[in-house]
Design a protein around this motif. Sequence first.
Motif, PDB file in Angstrom:
ATOM      1  N   ALA A  35       0.130  -4.952  10.139  1.00  0.00           N
ATOM      2  CA  ALA A  35       1.439  -5.053   9.484  1.00  0.00           C
ATOM      3  C   ALA A  35       1.280  -5.082   7.964  1.00  0.00           C
ATOM      4  N   TRP A  36       0.282  -5.839   7.481  1.00  0.00           N
ATOM      5  CA  TRP A  36       0.036  -5.890   6.038  1.00  0.00           C
ATOM      6  C   TRP A  36      -0.504  -4.565   5.511  1.00  0.00           C
ATOM      7  N   THR A  37      -1.238  -3.847   6.328  1.00  0.00           N
ATOM      8  CA  THR A  37      -1.716  -2.520   5.927  1.00  0.00           C
ATOM      9  C   THR A  37      -0.534  -1.588   5.715  1.00  0.00           C
ATOM     10  N   LEU A  38       0.396  -1.592   6.654  1.00  0.00           N
ATOM     11  CA  LEU A  38       1.576  -0.732   6.528  1.00  0.00           C
ATOM     12  C   LEU A  38       2.393  -1.102   5.302  1.00  0.00           C
ATOM     13  N   PHE A  39       2.551  -2.387   5.049  1.00  0.00           N
ATOM     14  CA  PHE A  39       3.251  -2.847   3.843  1.00  0.00           C
ATOM     15  C   PHE A  39       2.519  -2.367   2.592  1.00  0.00           C
ATOM     16  N   THR A  40       1.198  -2.456   2.613  1.00  0.00           N
ATOM     17  CA  THR A  40       0.394  -2.065   1.458  1.00  0.00           C
ATOM     18  C   THR A  40       0.529  -0.575   1.156  1.00  0.00           C
ATOM     19  N   VAL A  41       0.750   0.245   2.183  1.00  0.00           N
ATOM     20  CA  VAL A  41       0.959   1.680   1.957  1.00  0.00           C
ATOM     21  C   VAL A  41       2.140   1.907   1.003  1.00  0.00           C
ATOM     22  N   ILE A  42       3.209   1.161   1.179  1.00  0.00           N
ATOM     23  CA  ILE A  42       4.385   1.305   0.317  1.00  0.00           C
ATOM     24  C   ILE A  42       4.008   1.016  -1.136  1.00  0.00           C
TER      25      ILE A  42
ATOM     26  N   LEU B   8      -7.625  -1.768  -2.039  1.00  0.00           N
ATOM     27  CA  LEU B   8      -6.985  -2.754  -1.160  1.00  0.00           C
ATOM     28  C   LEU B   8      -6.599  -2.106   0.165  1.00  0.00           C
ATOM     29  N   LEU B   9      -6.011  -0.927   0.110  1.00  0.00           N
ATOM     30  CA  LEU B   9      -5.605  -0.232   1.331  1.00  0.00           C
ATOM     31  C   LEU B   9      -6.821   0.108   2.198  1.00  0.00           C
ATOM     32  N   ILE B  10      -7.881   0.606   1.590  1.00  0.00           N
ATOM     33  CA  ILE B  10      -9.105   0.903   2.342  1.00  0.00           C
ATOM     34  C   ILE B  10      -9.658  -0.372   2.975  1.00  0.00           C
ATOM     35  N   GLY B  11      -9.648  -1.463   2.222  1.00  0.00           N
ATOM     36  CA  GLY B  11     -10.130  -2.737   2.749  1.00  0.00           C
ATOM     37  C   GLY B  11      -9.329  -3.205   3.958  1.00  0.00           C
TER      38      GLY B  11
ATOM     39  N   PRO C 208     -16.488  -4.908  14.822  1.00  0.00           N
ATOM     40  CA  PRO C 208     -16.646  -6.109  13.994  1.00  0.00           C
ATOM     41  C   PRO C 208     -17.612  -5.945  12.823  1.00  0.00           C
ATOM     42  N   GLY C 209     -18.570  -5.022  12.932  1.00  0.00           N
ATOM     43  CA  GLY C 209     -19.503  -4.795  11.827  1.00  0.00           C
ATOM     44  C   GLY C 209     -18.820  -4.303  10.566  1.00  0.00           C
ATOM     45  N   LEU C 210     -17.610  -3.766  10.704  1.00  0.00           N
ATOM     46  CA  LEU C 210     -16.882  -3.278   9.533  1.00  0.00           C
ATOM     47  C   LEU C 210     -16.362  -4.413   8.652  1.00  0.00           C
ATOM     48  N   THR C 211     -16.388  -5.642   9.168  1.00  0.00           N
ATOM     49  CA  THR C 211     -15.980  -6.776   8.335  1.00  0.00           C
ATOM     50  C   THR C 211     -16.868  -6.877   7.100  1.00  0.00           C
ATOM     51  N   VAL C 212     -18.160  -6.663   7.275  1.00  0.00           N
ATOM     52  CA  VAL C 212     -19.092  -6.729   6.141  1.00  0.00           C
ATOM     53  C   VAL C 212     -18.840  -5.567   5.181  1.00  0.00           C
ATOM     54  N   VAL C 213     -18.617  -4.382   5.720  1.00  0.00           N
ATOM     55  CA  VAL C 213     -18.309  -3.221   4.871  1.00  0.00           C
ATOM     56  C   VAL C 213     -17.035  -3.493   4.079  1.00  0.00           C
ATOM     57  N   ALA C 214     -16.015  -4.003   4.771  1.00  0.00           N
ATOM     58  CA  ALA C 214     -14.761  -4.352   4.099  1.00  0.00           C
ATOM     59  C   ALA C 214     -15.003  -5.407   3.028  1.00  0.00           C
ATOM     60  N   GLY C 215     -15.904  -6.346   3.309  1.00  0.00           N
ATOM     61  CA  GLY C 215     -16.204  -7.393   2.337  1.00  0.00           C
ATOM     62  C   GLY C 215     -16.714  -6.827   1.023  1.00  0.00           C
ATOM     63  N   TYR C 216     -17.664  -5.931   1.105  1.00  0.00           N
ATOM     64  CA  TYR C 216     -18.191  -5.329  -0.131  1.00  0.00           C
ATOM     65  C   TYR C 216     -17.136  -4.464  -0.808  1.00  0.00           C
TER      66      TYR C 216
ATOM     67  N   LEU D  19     -13.859  -4.773  -0.634  1.00  0.00           N
ATOM     68  CA  LEU D  19     -12.812  -5.611  -1.216  1.00  0.00           C
ATOM     69  C   LEU D  19     -13.298  -6.415  -2.424  1.00  0.00           C
ATOM     70  N   MET D  20     -14.611  -6.583  -2.562  1.00  0.00           N
ATOM     71  CA  MET D  20     -15.117  -7.161  -3.817  1.00  0.00           C
ATOM     72  C   MET D  20     -14.799  -6.220  -4.974  1.00  0.00           C
ATOM     73  N   ILE D  21     -14.905  -4.932  -4.731  1.00  0.00           N
ATOM     74  CA  ILE D  21     -14.554  -3.945  -5.754  1.00  0.00           C
ATOM     75  C   ILE D  21     -13.065  -4.057  -6.086  1.00  0.00           C
ATOM     76  N   CYS D  22     -12.234  -4.220  -5.063  1.00  0.00           N
ATOM     77  CA  CYS D  22     -10.799  -4.401  -5.270  1.00  0.00           C
ATOM     78  C   CYS D  22     -10.514  -5.631  -6.123  1.00  0.00           C
ATOM     79  N   ALA D  23     -11.165  -6.745  -5.794  1.00  0.00           N
ATOM     80  CA  ALA D  23     -10.958  -7.989  -6.547  1.00  0.00           C
ATOM     81  C   ALA D  23     -11.350  -7.817  -8.007  1.00  0.00           C
ATOM     82  N   LEU D  24     -12.480  -7.165  -8.245  1.00  0.00           N
ATOM     83  CA  LEU D  24     -12.932  -6.947  -9.625  1.00  0.00           C
ATOM     84  C   LEU D  24     -12.020  -5.970 -10.357  1.00  0.00           C
ATOM     85  N   ALA D  25     -11.432  -5.022  -9.636  1.00  0.00           N
ATOM     86  CA  ALA D  25     -10.469  -4.108 -10.251  1.00  0.00           C
ATOM     87  C   ALA D  25      -9.219  -4.868 -10.693  1.00  0.00           C
ATOM     88  N   ALA D  26      -8.785  -5.834  -9.887  1.00  0.00           N
ATOM     89  CA  ALA D  26      -7.644  -6.667 -10.277  1.00  0.00           C
ATOM     90  C   ALA D  26      -7.988  -7.469 -11.530  1.00  0.00           C
TER      91      ALA D  26
END
Length: 190
Positions: free
Chosen positions: A106-113, A132-135, A147-155, A157-164
Motif C-alpha cells: 500500500a505504501w509502495t502504491l502511495f509512493t508512486v504518486i 525510495l520507490l525501489i526500496g 527474504p534475502g532482498l531485505t539486505v539488498v533493500a537495506g543498502y 535505502l541507505m542511499i535514499c536516506a543519504l539523498a534526503a
Amino acid sequence: MSEQQPPLGNPAVIGLAGFGLTTLVLQFHNVGWMPSIGPVVWLGLFFGGLAQLIAGLQEQKTGNNFGYCAFTSYGAFWISLCFMLLGNKFDIFKAGTEDVGWFLIAWTLFTVILWVGSLRIHGAMAFTFTTLLIGFILLDLAHFGYPGLTVVAGYELMICALAAWYMLAGIILNGLYGRVILPMYKPWVS
C-alpha cells in the motif's frame, strides 16, 4: 512604518532530517549491523514520526502540497510501523510477514504518486523518491517469498536516506552561504 517580518524557517529541513536519519538507522538493522530494533522504534516514533509529521503540517502553511503530503504521510508511516512492531512485541494486533508485506505494498502504491510528482521538482528530489520507490519494491518482494532482498533493500535505502540528507544539507548550506553550494539539479521531467 510597517515592521518587516523575519523570514520563517523551512520545515523541510526537519522533515528531511527525520526521514533520513530514521531510514538510515532502520537499514543498519536490516543489513545486520545493528541487532536490536529498539533504536528504530524510538526514532520512528519521535524523529521520523512526530517531528516529520509536524514538519508536514508546517509545510501546509507554506502552500507546499508536495511537502505537506510527503512529510505528514511518511511521519504517519513511521508511527504506524513502530506501533506495529510494538504490537508484535506485546502480542497486540499482531502482524505476520505477509501482513507487513501488504502494508508495504500500500505504501509502495502511495509512493508512486509522489515519485511522479518528484520528477518535476528537481533532480535531487527525483533521485530520492526513485530510490525510495525501489526500496519499497524490494521490501515488498522480501515479504512475499524473497527474504534475502531485505539486505539488498537495506543498502539501497541507505542511499535514499543519504539523498534526503543531501537535500537537507543543500537547503541549509545554500541558505547560509547565500549561493549554491550543493545543487539540486534540473527536474527529470519538464
